[in-house]
Design a protein around this motif. Sequence first.
Motif, PDB file in Angstrom:
ATOM      1  N   GLU A   1       0.824  -1.212   0.000  1.00 24.07           N
ATOM      2  CA  GLU A   1       0.000   0.000   0.000  1.00 24.07           C
ATOM      3  C   GLU A   1       0.857   1.260   0.000  1.00 24.07           C
TER       4      GLU A   1
ATOM      5  N   LYS B   1       0.861   4.055  -2.966  1.00 26.74           N
ATOM      6  CA  LYS B   1       0.767   5.498  -2.729  1.00 26.74           C
ATOM      7  C   LYS B   1       1.843   6.237  -3.521  1.00 26.74           C
TER       8      LYS B   1
ATOM      9  N   GLN C   1      -6.332   1.848  -3.571  1.00 26.22           N
ATOM     10  CA  GLN C   1      -5.201   2.476  -4.246  1.00 26.22           C
ATOM     11  C   GLN C   1      -4.833   1.735  -5.524  1.00 26.22           C
TER      12      GLN C   1
END
Length: 265
Positions: A45, A49, A116
């Motif tokens: 994650e 990002k 995401q």
Amino acid sequence: MSSPSQPITYATYLKVDELLSLQQPLSDGPEHDEMLFIVIHQVYELWFKQILHEVGRLHRLLEAGDGLAVLGALKRILTILKVLVSQIDVLETMTPLEFLSFRDRLESGSGFQSFQFREFEFALGHKQRSALERYPERSAHRALLERRFAASTLWDGFLAYLAQEGAAVPAEALTRDVTQPVTPSPGVQAVLVGVYRKGGLPAQVCERLVDLDEGVQEWRYRHVKMVQRTIGTKRGTGGSDGAEYLMRTLNRPLFPDLWAIRADL
């Protein structure tokens, strides 16, 4: 601002204490391999990002017509993708039985819910309205994805870049409905053949986009093989189709026109 008595340190700048408090296994014991599972996915994650941050810059550079900087931005994204793929090697050190020792603790949680990664797919042009249905209406994640769904994609930025470089990109390609998946265009393919034959920065940008497309396909392939060796044909966590769904995503290029022209070069 920091005071003389509280200088910025490595730990405070990176918020290391807070970061290391986020790994909270739920299994009894807890099971040894649950920590690995949590750390790997939290790291994913963080990379998602960063890659979204880089894709945003790449899109702006394309629209600005800065081909040299575009190549640099693409190199960074491609390098991050290689890291994402290499992390699967670490996950595959966990045997199926070791994963099953805590799998039931995931309950409805699933990697399919990574908003995401959905953002990344939408940014690249892989848009499916059905993907939005995994997120509750009026939730923050749904609103974020709705905005990304309505926004222009990396492919649209690329076509705008080619137009700035003097390529005769068809008007319908430049004004297409950006909420629709990228589909093959004979007109765009003819333009791309000309770009390649002319050479220069635009041709290099084309090849780096092919690298990006191939990198995403490599990630998908390694991901599906990891799922197959871990849970086989079982349904995925959160009620997903598991490996069966992932198999359907393989061999679907993000930028089909860049692949279609290979036989004409």
